[in-house]
Design a protein around this motif. Structure first.
Motif, mmCIF file in Angstrom:
data_model
loop_
_atom_site.group_PDB
_atom_site.id
_atom_site.type_symbol
_atom_site.label_atom_id
_atom_site.label_comp_id
_atom_site.label_asym_id
_atom_site.label_seq_id
_atom_site.Cartn_x
_atom_site.Cartn_y
_atom_site.Cartn_z
ATOM 1 N N ARG A 1 -0.767 6.552 -7.176
ATOM 2 C CA ARG A 1 -0.936 6.705 -5.734
ATOM 3 C C ARG A 1 -0.319 8.018 -5.293
ATOM 4 N NH1 ARG A 1 -2.658 2.202 -3.040
ATOM 5 N NH2 ARG A 1 -2.668 0.228 -4.218
ATOM 6 N N ASP A 2 -0.974 8.654 -4.334
ATOM 7 C CA ASP A 2 -0.465 9.914 -3.817
ATOM 8 C C ASP A 2 0.532 9.656 -2.692
ATOM 9 O OD1 ASP A 2 -2.066 9.006 -1.832
ATOM 10 O OD2 ASP A 2 -3.508 10.654 -1.875
ATOM 11 N N VAL A 3 0.989 10.728 -2.040
ATOM 12 C CA VAL A 3 2.011 10.601 -0.999
ATOM 13 C C VAL A 3 1.490 9.859 0.221
ATOM 14 C CG1 VAL A 3 3.283 12.627 -1.740
ATOM 15 C CG2 VAL A 3 1.372 12.904 -0.162
ATOM 16 N N PHE A 4 0.174 9.781 0.396
ATOM 17 C CA PHE A 4 -0.402 9.095 1.540
ATOM 18 C C PHE A 4 -0.733 7.638 1.238
ATOM 19 C CE2 PHE A 4 -1.607 13.585 1.830
ATOM 20 C CZ PHE A 4 -0.998 13.917 3.027
ATOM 21 N N GLY A 5 -0.457 7.187 0.014
ATOM 22 C CA GLY A 5 -0.715 5.805 -0.349
ATOM 23 C C GLY A 5 -2.110 5.546 -0.879
ATOM 24 N N SER A 6 -2.919 6.595 -1.036
ATOM 25 C CA SER A 6 -4.275 6.413 -1.559
ATOM 26 C C SER A 6 -4.231 6.150 -3.052
ATOM 27 C CB SER A 6 -5.128 7.647 -1.272
ATOM 28 O OG SER A 6 -5.174 7.915 0.126
ATOM 29 N N LYS A 7 -5.085 5.274 -3.514
ATOM 30 C CA LYS A 7 -5.135 4.896 -4.914
ATOM 31 C C LYS A 7 -6.059 5.832 -5.670
ATOM 32 C CE LYS A 7 -5.620 0.722 -7.752
ATOM 33 N NZ LYS A 7 -5.990 -0.711 -7.715
#
Length: 308
Positions: free
Chosen positions: A256-262
């Motif tokens: 997951r990235d810093v924005f919470g996207s998988k």
């Protein structure tokens, strides 16, 4: 031979619910604290314990009267009270000629003593001695620790962990900037821990980030470390062990990235670009000459014509 105690199972729904609440859970409840005094106490100690109790409310329970208890010599009465009131933290105050204004902060694991630290209270100032607004009941404080001794000294490092366990409340997953209203700071200097309490005020700064101002609201005290009774590393690690249900299972090639996207990563074999199937368009079709050049030679076949 030891006496075998008979375990009586509950027969009512209320009794079963009571045991379920006292039993172990995957996600533990907020830790409760016991506040009680020894055989003698001073006026300074009473005001100090009262302010600490105010910091811990509503997750605190005061025991009335005086108790003939010496936690460093015999911890059995504390373990019994902990099991009775379902508490895992305790604050014990006593005052003697040898150890004046003495406070013991301790915690338990499975109703057994885990860690205890004895402090001497010096330069105490209560909440009533500071003007201004106080923190509301049940406010989650922000805990700050200053001083390299908290990381270099093994004893102070464990005391830091004990203080975090004693003054924190239920954990939170997200935090709002306006929700930070109370700060408790511990500064270690020359074997003394200086405890200060501040109220946070957010002022306009002309930018998106506000200007932060701290106003001391108390209580204020200097804690000198007198005696400690700490658990072994093996017992401490077993007490901090997380259940399997709370452990996050790692999945390969997924993050997951810093924005919470998988995000996922797909591995494919090396492919020949010339053989890739593309979109069927007239402009991408091969000409007759290209098809003839790539056409494989075939064996001569007998003619089907009939001679006249």
């Amino acid at each position: 031979m030891g006496v075998v105690q008979r375990v009586k199972k509950p027969t009512t729904r209320k009794g079963k619910k009571f045991l379920e609440e006292r039993g172990p859970k995957i996600i533990e409840n907020t830790k409760q604290s016991l506040f009680f005094y020894g055989r003698s106490s001073s006026e300074t100690l009473k005001r100090c314990m009262k302010d600490l109790y105010h910091l811990k409310k509503p997750d605190a329970y005061p025991l009335k009267g005086k108790h003939d208890v010496l936690p460093m010599e015999n911890s059995t009465p504390i373990e019994t009270s902990s099991k009775k009131y379902d508490s895992s933290l305790f604050f014990f105050g006593s005052h003697t000629k040898k150890r004046p204004n003495n406070i013991i902060i301790g915690r338990l694991h499975d109703h057994q003593i885990l860690d205890m630290a004895e402090f001497g209270v010096e330069n105490f100032k209560s909440l009533d001695e500071f003007e201004g607004e106080k923190f509301p009941l049940g406010m989650k404080p922000c805990l700050l620790f200053a001083g390299p001794q908290f990381e270099l000294d093994p004893t102070l490092k464990r005391i830091k962990n004990l203080l975090v366990d004693a003054f924190q409340r239920e954990p939170v997953s997200s935090l709002r900037l306006q929700g930070l209203e109370h700060v408790i700071m511990f500064t270690c200097h020359e074997n003394k821990i200086h405890m200060r309490s501040y109220r946070i005020s957010l002022k306009k700064s002309g930018s998106r980030t506000p200007r932060v101002e701290l106003e001391e609201i108390g209580p204020s005290m200097d804690l000198s470390v007198r005696r400690t009774k700490l658990a072994s590393d093996d017992l401490f690690n077993s007490a901090c062990k997380k259940p399997k249900e709370l452990k996050v299972k790692t999945v390969k090639n997924i993050k997951r990235d810093v924005f919470g996207s998988k995000l996922g990563r797909v591995h494919i074999r090396q492919q020949d670009i010339k053989k890739l199937q593309t979109r069927k368009m007239k402009g991408l079709k091969k000409t007759r000459k290209e098809r003839a050049s790539h056409k494989k030679p075939t064996k001569s076949q007998p003619s089907n014509k009939i001679d006249n």
